[in-house]
Design a protein around this motif. Structure first.
Motif, PDB file in Angstrom:
ATOM      1  N   SER A 148     -35.759  26.461 -17.721  1.00 41.14           N
ATOM      2  CA  SER A 148     -35.494  26.827 -16.333  1.00 41.14           C
ATOM      3  C   SER A 148     -35.481  28.338 -16.173  1.00 41.14           C
ATOM      4  O   SER A 148     -35.450  29.092 -17.153  1.00 41.14           O
ATOM      5  N   SER A 149     -35.486  28.766 -14.905  1.00 37.73           N
ATOM      6  CA  SER A 149     -35.394  30.193 -14.596  1.00 37.73           C
ATOM      7  C   SER A 149     -33.956  30.588 -14.307  1.00 37.73           C
ATOM      8  O   SER A 149     -33.706  31.646 -13.718  1.00 37.73           O
ATOM      9  N   VAL A 150     -33.014  29.769 -14.735  1.00 35.43           N
ATOM     10  CA  VAL A 150     -31.594  30.051 -14.517  1.00 35.43           C
ATOM     11  C   VAL A 150     -31.167  31.399 -15.111  1.00 35.43           C
ATOM     12  O   VAL A 150     -30.303  32.065 -14.537  1.00 35.43           O
ATOM     13  N   PRO A 151     -31.722  31.839 -16.268  1.00 37.69           N
ATOM     14  CA  PRO A 151     -31.346  33.175 -16.757  1.00 37.69           C
ATOM     15  C   PRO A 151     -31.488  34.276 -15.710  1.00 37.69           C
ATOM     16  O   PRO A 151     -30.655  35.174 -15.631  1.00 37.69           O
ATOM     17  N   CYS A 152     -32.543  34.194 -14.893  1.00 40.97           N
ATOM     18  CA  CYS A 152     -32.715  35.185 -13.823  1.00 40.97           C
ATOM     19  C   CYS A 152     -31.657  35.015 -12.742  1.00 40.97           C
ATOM     20  O   CYS A 152     -31.155  35.996 -12.181  1.00 40.97           O
ATOM     21  N   GLU A 153     -31.317  33.774 -12.437  1.00 42.88           N
ATOM     22  CA  GLU A 153     -30.293  33.528 -11.416  1.00 42.88           C
ATOM     23  C   GLU A 153     -28.948  34.081 -11.873  1.00 42.88           C
ATOM     24  O   GLU A 153     -28.161  34.579 -11.064  1.00 42.88           O
ATOM     25  N   ARG A 154     -28.666  33.987 -13.163  1.00 41.65           N
ATOM     26  CA  ARG A 154     -27.409  34.523 -13.677  1.00 41.65           C
ATOM     27  C   ARG A 154     -27.400  36.055 -13.593  1.00 41.65           C
ATOM     28  O   ARG A 154     -26.348  36.665 -13.393  1.00 41.65           O
ATOM     29  N   VAL A 155     -28.570  36.653 -13.767  1.00 40.89           N
ATOM     30  CA  VAL A 155     -28.670  38.109 -13.597  1.00 40.89           C
ATOM     31  C   VAL A 155     -28.268  38.482 -12.175  1.00 40.89           C
ATOM     32  O   VAL A 155     -27.502  39.418 -11.945  1.00 40.89           O
ATOM     33  N   PHE A 156     -28.764  37.716 -11.202  1.00 41.32           N
ATOM     34  CA  PHE A 156     -28.479  38.036  -9.812  1.00 41.32           C
ATOM     35  C   PHE A 156     -27.034  37.719  -9.435  1.00 41.32           C
ATOM     36  O   PHE A 156     -26.468  38.362  -8.548  1.00 41.32           O
TER      37      PHE A 156
END
Length: 579
Positions: free
Chosen positions: A542-550
């Motif tokens: 998933s792209s969740v790592p980017c969501e956690r950055v935000f």
């Protein structure tokens, strides 16, 4: 008379003696000083009269200040503290009590220290990227409270110790229009900057048309975020199930009442304590995330007795859910529980997750078929059928996607048993063998000398055929080269087949084990599959790592720090996620 607690804090007590509760004497020059509960006057005297103060053990004053500066920078970036903290009276007093000799940097100096730290850490990360053979990226976009847009890109890879690693490449200020052309241009520039343009095996994003088109224009393999895909599947199924919308609406009203009324909230807490239940707050549904629907209904079902008792004592037109409502909720929660578990599990960053997409899809489908067959609740049955239809439409081609199939096969926990369709599993094994053969074919051997090309000049020339050495022409050169290539291809195919079949016949490891630990221990047993595994197992699901950055960016760009420039935000976020 000297307090023992001071000896553990400062070496000054080796140079001074406490001669009264408020007085000390220098052991070097016998000067008496006032003592106010700290060693600041002692340090100033010793530094002025007898040279550098030795108040920090074996470290000299310059090194100690450098360590404190480093710790201050780390605190600012890790805890999302504003640069103005160095001007806060309370913080100054706290630091002065800890170490009176330390002079806090100015706000501007602190910012420069953060920039220097950023450049240093980024250079170290770039050096590591030069050694990495393959990476996978995740990308997403975000807009801050200041309406500044950012593009975040995280990079995932298997490091030298065969462990999963991640680095945030950039939180790039993005003032341009969010078109596919602009996004792909920014991504291309970023890959060139980090020297990974030929190493990217896949890019994971959500299903936004601009993100999908940007990856396509980069001519790279695109992987849809599995968490977003599951979110769409469940949301669509919930919306298509008659009766559920009305139940969710009334559930939201109940939760909103307890969230917005102090009296109602206190009453609920009081009832929970009287019933010897743990005090738990209700959870509100968020439109964009189906898992909030699951958590709202789950918490309401768990606290149905407390909620009902609390509402009965309060003057309100909000009515509790009925027993039939709770029965419906329980039946639907049973269907939704594995989807919630899958979303959480596939959003992990520190464990291999991309290889779980195919097995997870298989297990969800099997669970739905089994549960639908057992339930007698009409609403739950309809929800289950909607989930099956949505899953089939969304993931019907999953077992045809090369990247996903190879990662599943090369995960020693799954191999072919992770596939729903065994015909597709065997086709994937053939693709894996072909890739392994190609790797063997083009990998120079270090164990044996390179095969020499046959030379017609070294052989006796047949009768009535002119020797090539005398004419400078080798008539058989192309055929000899093709024959040699055919021998290498046949040998590579045979070797690859043996290696793949040996690996496939080994029993799967326990699902709780780390697949990279397996490959770390078997890299010499299956050397070519090991190289392939490093390339495909680094891709997240998933792209969740980017969501956690935000999510963290929202803390950095807060009301207290709303004057930060986008470039400064980028540096702080880089350090925050990479330190």
């Amino acid at each position: 008379m000297e307090p023992a607690r001071k000896r553990g804090r400062s070496d000054m007590w080796e140079q001074f003696k406490l001669i009264a509760p408020d007085k000390v004497r220098c052991l070097v020059c016998s000067t008496e000083l006032k003592y106010h509960g700290n060693t600041s006057s002692m340090i100033r005297h010793f530094t002025a009269k007898h040279g550098a103060a030795k108040n920090h053990g074996n470290t000299n004053q310059v090194d100690w200040k450098r360590e404190l500066d480093e710790a201050l920078v780390n605190m600012v970036v890790k805890d999302s503290q504003p640069f103005s903290i160095v001007d806060d009276c309370g913080f100054k007093e706290f630091v002065a009590l800890l170490d009176p000799t330390y002079t806090l940097p100015s706000r501007k100096a602190l910012k420069n220290m953060v920039v220097q730290k950023y450049e240093k850490e980024k250079a170290k990360a770039k050096a590591i990227m030069q050694r990495v053979e393959a990476v996978s990226l995740t990308a997403d976009m975000w807009t801050s409270i200041n309406m500044d847009a950012y593009l975040a890109v995280t990079c995932h890879y298997v490091d030298d110790s065969v462990k999963l690693a991640k680095v945030l490449l950039r939180v790039l200020p993005f003032p341009e229009l969010h078109t596919a052309v602009n996004i792909s241009a920014a991504m291309r520039s970023l890959m060139e900057e980090w020297g990974i343009e030929g190493k990217v095996t896949s890019i994971v994003t959500d299903a936004g048309a601009n993100m999908v088109a940007s990856v396509r224009s980069l001519n790279l393999r695109h992987a849809l975020c599995f968490a977003h895909s599951l979110n769409l599947v469940v949301k669509k199924s919930l919306d298509a199930t008659p009766g559920l919308e009305n139940l969710r609406t009334r559930a939201r009203k109940v939760v909103t009442f307890f969230k917005t009324s102090t009296r109602a909230n206190e009453k609920l807490k009081e009832v929970q304590e009287q019933m010897n239940h743990p005090v738990k707050k209700l959870i509100q549904e968020v439109d964009t995330r189906w898992n909030s629907t699951f958590l709202m209904l789950q918490r309401l079902y768990e606290e149905r007795q407390s909620v009902g008792a609390a509402l009965a004592t309060l003057k309100t037109d909000v009515r509790p859910l009925s027993s039939e409502d709770y029965e419906t909720a329980a039946a639907c929660l049973q269907l939704l529980a594995p989807f919630y578990q899958a979303t959480v599990e596939l959003s992990e960053e520190k464990r291999v997750s991309g290889s779980k997409v195919i097995p997870m899809t298989k297990m969800l489908m099997q669970y739905l078929y089994e549960t639908i067959g057992k339930t007698s609740h009409n609403t739950a049955k309809l929800l289950g059928q909607n989930l099956v239809t949505a899953m089939q439409n969304k993931f019907e081609t999953t077992e045809n996607q090369t990247a996903l199939t190879l990662s599943t096969l090369l995960d020693p926990r799954f191999k072919t048993i992770g596939f729903y369709n065994q015909v597709q599993a065997q086709a994937s094994v053939r693709r894996l063998t072909a890739q392994c053969s190609q790797l063997i074919r083009y990998t120079p051997s270090h164990d044996s000398p390179t095969e020499e090309q046959p030379s017609t000049s070294a052989q006796p020339a047949p009768a009535n055929v002119e020797n090539p050495s005398s004419t400078g022409v080798n008539l058989w050169e192309t055929l000899d080269r093709d024959a040699s290539e055919a021998r290498r291809a046949r040998n590579a195919t045979a070797d690859a087949t043996v290696e793949v079949q040996r690996y496939m016949t080994d029993p799967p490891v326990a699902r709780s084990e780390d697949p990279l630990a397996y490959w770390r221990n078997h890299q010499n047993v299956y050397p070519h599959l090991f190289n392939l595994a490093k390339n495909v197992l680094c891709s997240p699901a998933s792209s969740v790592p980017c969501e956690r950055v935000f999510s963290k960016s929202g803390e950095v760009v807060s009301k207290k720090r709303n004057r930060l420039s986008p470039k400064t935000v980028e540096k702080i976020m880089y350090l925050n996620k990479n330190l």
